[in-house]
Design an enzyme around this catalytic site. Structure first.
Site, PDB file in Angstrom:
ATOM      1  N   HIS A 184      46.174  27.539  34.196  1.00  0.00           N
ATOM      2  CA  HIS A 184      45.816  28.299  33.000  1.00  0.00           C
ATOM      3  C   HIS A 184      47.040  28.357  32.088  1.00  0.00           C
ATOM      4  O   HIS A 184      47.993  29.074  32.357  1.00  0.00           O
ATOM      5  CB  HIS A 184      45.365  29.704  33.378  1.00  0.00           C
ATOM      6  CG  HIS A 184      44.544  30.382  32.322  1.00  0.00           C
ATOM      7  ND1 HIS A 184      44.836  30.265  30.973  1.00  0.00           N
ATOM      8  CD2 HIS A 184      43.439  31.164  32.405  1.00  0.00           C
ATOM      9  CE1 HIS A 184      43.938  30.960  30.278  1.00  0.00           C
ATOM     10  NE2 HIS A 184      43.076  31.510  31.122  1.00  0.00           N
ATOM     11  N   HIS A 187      45.408  31.202  26.000  1.00  0.00           N
ATOM     12  CA  HIS A 187      44.934  32.564  25.750  1.00  0.00           C
ATOM     13  C   HIS A 187      46.015  33.636  25.750  1.00  0.00           C
ATOM     14  O   HIS A 187      45.725  34.812  25.940  1.00  0.00           O
ATOM     15  CB  HIS A 187      43.858  32.949  26.762  1.00  0.00           C
ATOM     16  CG  HIS A 187      42.695  32.021  26.796  1.00  0.00           C
ATOM     17  ND1 HIS A 187      41.753  32.034  27.793  1.00  0.00           N
ATOM     18  CD2 HIS A 187      42.313  31.029  25.941  1.00  0.00           C
ATOM     19  CE1 HIS A 187      40.848  31.098  27.573  1.00  0.00           C
ATOM     20  NE2 HIS A 187      41.167  30.475  26.439  1.00  0.00           N
ATOM     21  N   TYR A 189      48.526  33.878  27.930  1.00  0.00           N
ATOM     22  CA  TYR A 189      49.112  34.105  29.243  1.00  0.00           C
ATOM     23  C   TYR A 189      50.455  33.364  29.338  1.00  0.00           C
ATOM     24  O   TYR A 189      50.937  32.786  28.367  1.00  0.00           O
ATOM     25  CB  TYR A 189      48.137  33.701  30.333  1.00  0.00           C
ATOM     26  CG  TYR A 189      46.860  34.528  30.301  1.00  0.00           C
ATOM     27  CD1 TYR A 189      46.902  35.899  30.530  1.00  0.00           C
ATOM     28  CD2 TYR A 189      45.624  33.957  30.010  1.00  0.00           C
ATOM     29  CE1 TYR A 189      45.753  36.682  30.481  1.00  0.00           C
ATOM     30  CE2 TYR A 189      44.474  34.728  29.959  1.00  0.00           C
ATOM     31  CZ  TYR A 189      44.545  36.087  30.200  1.00  0.00           C
ATOM     32  OH  TYR A 189      43.407  36.853  30.134  1.00  0.00           O
TER      33      TYR A 189
END
Length: 380
Positions: A184, A187, A189
């Site tokens: 990931h 977004h 993060y």
């Protein structure tokens, strides 16, 4: 002929052959108490694999690091009980004939200290500041500003520890039989905050020009590749938008985007999971290409689109879709873009949460179930 016939061709990423081009998108569920996936979680993923999806991308899985996740019910990838839980999940998916790719996750600055959860201490922010240099960030979707206290930047030792945590999580996943590793990097993060010049104000080897801002992600990819070998694919999720600002922009031009994701491709990313709120939104002026289209064009690597597949756009800035907006009218547009080679794979999220048998219905030209927001909370 099925409405998604074009998406039913196999596709190979390194040593993994997918039976079709439709994957289940990663979606956080908060259903793993103290980080341990339960039998219900195994059933949840196994049922979706049984519908014939090309692969399952799991919800974000916390690294073995104290500040990786802010909620005690987010699954982890370390510890005897946790790994035993994941063994059941992976076995359930494989037993249903599916493939499963865990998505490794460190929330970074999005770590919510109010949850406390399994973490202790403050979220790590790569530059020591959040937003402009006066310590104020505008949360534009809500139209308000909130003052935040700066925290110290991550040290080289902090960074090394987290890279090692990514490697350990990947090692644990493949030892259990995972078919690949997803990262990931979107977004808002941790990896995304290194990529984004708005949050990365470092002046060392981890910040500055696009190549140095990509260096942390590059190091993570290389560490994971060393653990998983050459046969398993690495998937990287990236985005323009951030959870704290839907109008944020990672890169303003194709060249700027290429400077960021090019090094990640060279480091070993096999598939770019290009996250955007709606797949049919062009990213740069003067081109119809969406984010996945640009990722493929700029790197030559495979790309996957996601965002509102089989669902109408939410009105305004709403975060959810109500039942009056459910539609399959964007499937022809999706197929049209796929057929001209804009992207290679498609990830479907909320439509599958709403209806676990969505893919089966799509393959058989059956009507989809009406959208019900209550379905998004179901496990089975």
């Amino acid at each position: 002929m099925s409405r998604i016939d074009s998406l039913l061709a196999p596709f190979t990423l390194r040593g993994l052959t997918l039976p079709n081009r439709v994957l289940m998108a990663p979606m956080t569920r908060y259903r793993s108490p103290l980080g341990v996936p339960t039998d219900d979680v195994a059933s949840y993923y196994g049922r979706r694999a049984a519908t014939g999806l090309g692969a399952i991308l799991t919800e974000g899985v916390a690294l073995p690091h104290y500040a990786a996740a802010d909620h005690p019910d987010i699954p982890r990838l370390d510890g005897v009980d946790v790994l035993a839980g994941w063994r059941k999940v992976i076995d359930a998916v494989h037993g249903a004939g599916g493939r499963i790719i865990p998505q490794l996750w460190h929330q970074g600055a999005m770590w919510n200290v109010e949850y406390a959860g399994t973490g202790t201490g403050n979220p790590m922010r790569p530059s020591g500041i959040w937003g402009p240099t006066d310590g104020v960030i505008s949360f534009r979707p809500e139209g308000r500003e909130e003052s935040l206290t700066p925290v110290p930047p991550m040290t080289d030792s902090d960074i090394a520890d987290i890279i090692a945590a990514y490697a350990l999580a990947a090692r644990n996943a493949v030892a259990l039989g995972a078919d690949g590793i997803a990262i990931h990097g979107a977004h808002g993060y941790l990896i995304d905050t290194f990529l984004w010049d708005y949050t990365n104000r470092r002046v060392d080897q981890w910040g500055g020009d696009p190549v140095r801002r990509a260096a942390f992600g590059v190091a993570v990819v290389k560490a994971i590749r060393a653990e998983v070998g050459e046969d398993r694919p690495i998937v990287l999720r990236f985005s323009q938008f951030k959870m704290q600002d839907y109008r944020a922009v990672l890169a303003n031009t194709p060249d700027a985007l290429g400077e960021l994701i090019g090094p990640l491709a060279e480091a070993g990313v096999d598939l770019f999971d290009a996250s955007q709120r709606y797949f049919d939104t062009p990213i740069f002026e003067g081109s119809h290409l969406n984010l996945a289209g640009w990722a493929k064009k700029l790197t030559g690597k495979a790309s996957m689109t996601v965002g509102g597949v089989a669902l109408d756009k939410a009105k305004g800035d709403a975060k959810h879709i109500d039942d009056s907006q459910q539609s399959v009218n964007n499937l022809p547009l999706l197929i049209e873009r796929f057929d001209r080679g804009e992207f290679d794979l498609v990830a479907v999220g909320r439509a599958i949460l709403n209806d676990p048998d969505w893919f089966t219905r799509a393959c058989n030209d059956q009507p989809f179930l009406p959208f019900d927001p209550a379905n998004l909370e179901r496990l089975a």
